[in-house]
Motif scaffolding. Structure first.
Motif, short mmCIF file in Angstrom:
data_model
loop_
_atom_site.label_atom_id
_atom_site.label_comp_id
_atom_site.label_asym_id
_atom_site.label_seq_id
_atom_site.Cartn_x
_atom_site.Cartn_y
_atom_site.Cartn_z
N GLY A 26 -8.78 2.11 -14.35
CA GLY A 26 -7.34 2.21 -14.13
C GLY A 26 -6.84 1.44 -12.93
O GLY A 26 -5.70 1.62 -12.51
N GLY A 27 -7.66 0.56 -12.39
CA GLY A 27 -7.26 -0.18 -11.19
C GLY A 27 -6.44 -1.42 -11.46
O GLY A 27 -5.87 -1.98 -10.53
N LYS A 46 0.64 9.95 -6.30
CA LYS A 46 1.26 8.83 -7.00
C LYS A 46 2.47 8.28 -6.24
O LYS A 46 2.71 7.09 -6.24
N LYS A 47 3.23 9.18 -5.60
CA LYS A 47 4.43 8.75 -4.90
C LYS A 47 4.09 7.86 -3.71
O LYS A 47 4.84 6.97 -3.36
N SER A 48 2.95 8.08 -3.10
CA SER A 48 2.59 7.28 -1.93
C SER A 48 1.56 6.21 -2.26
O SER A 48 1.07 5.55 -1.37
N SER A 49 1.25 6.01 -3.56
CA SER A 49 0.27 4.99 -3.90
C SER A 49 0.90 3.60 -3.75
O SER A 49 2.10 3.42 -3.82
N ILE A 50 0.03 2.63 -3.55
CA ILE A 50 0.47 1.26 -3.33
C ILE A 50 -0.12 0.39 -4.43
O ILE A 50 -1.32 0.44 -4.69
N SER A 51 0.72 -0.40 -5.07
CA SER A 51 0.24 -1.34 -6.08
C SER A 51 1.00 -2.64 -5.96
O SER A 51 2.08 -2.69 -5.38
N PHE A 52 0.42 -3.69 -6.50
CA PHE A 52 1.07 -4.99 -6.51
C PHE A 52 0.56 -5.76 -7.73
O PHE A 52 -0.50 -5.45 -8.27
N PRO A 53 1.32 -6.76 -8.18
CA PRO A 53 0.88 -7.54 -9.34
C PRO A 53 -0.35 -8.38 -8.98
O PRO A 53 -0.26 -9.31 -8.18
N TYR A 54 -1.50 -8.03 -9.55
CA TYR A 54 -2.75 -8.68 -9.19
C TYR A 54 -2.80 -10.12 -9.68
O TYR A 54 -3.63 -10.91 -9.23
#
Length: 168
Positions: A69-70, A143-151
């Protein structure tokens, strides 16, 4: 020829990943087929092996992070495109550059979101008191504090680094 196709595909995927957080099948799947056919037509069975090994390497490098799921399937397919077009050695070096750039982007985003001073305090506290949950300081399950970006951004720049500088 492969370099030009690769750069065009990377630019399209960079744009769509930033804009909509998607790497489109309409870009990746035909490019995989093109790379395989092109390499077979130009060098025969050797081209088939070249693209086949690149396909398996590109797929293999990102399939586990995807299954955990990463990252999205588009990232896996884009790395597979790189492997089919450029071969297994190239995709491996591209993966290394991509991982380094992706890690740097993630670290910058974490520091920006959580604040450098708070991170340093937490690490210092955990080291002084011999606590073993250093990973929970940087990565939260919330989930609210998770960090994601377009890899796709990291894949784009990692692959460009490989095109410019090659392997190590």
């Amino acid at each position: 020829m492969e370099d030009i196709i690769l750069v065009i595909v990377l630019l399209i995927c960079l744009f769509t990943d930033i804009k909509s957080r998607k790497i489109l099948n309409i870009v990746t799947l035909p490019t995989i087929v093109f790379g395989l056919v092109y390499n077979i037509l130009t060098t025969g069975f050797e081209g088939f092996l070249y693209s086949g090994k690149g396909f398996l390497a590109g797929l293999g490098l990102l399939i586990i992070p995807y299954l955990l799921g990463g990252m999205g399937a588009g990232d896996v397919k884009l790395m597979t495109v790189i492997g089919v077009l450029m071969g297994s050695n190239f995709v491996f070096y591209s993966f290394i550059y991509t991982a380094l750039i992706g890690g740097a982007i993630a670290l910058i985003l974490i520091i920006k979101k959580k604040g450098l001073i708070n991170i340093i305090k937490s690490i210092f506290f955990n080291v002084v008191f011999f606590r073993s949950n250093l990973g929970s300081i940087l990565l939260s399950k919330d989930k609210k504090s998770s960090i994601s970006f377009p890899y796709g951004v990291a894949i784009f720049f990692g692959t460009l680094c490989t095109l410019v500088w090659g392997g190590f």
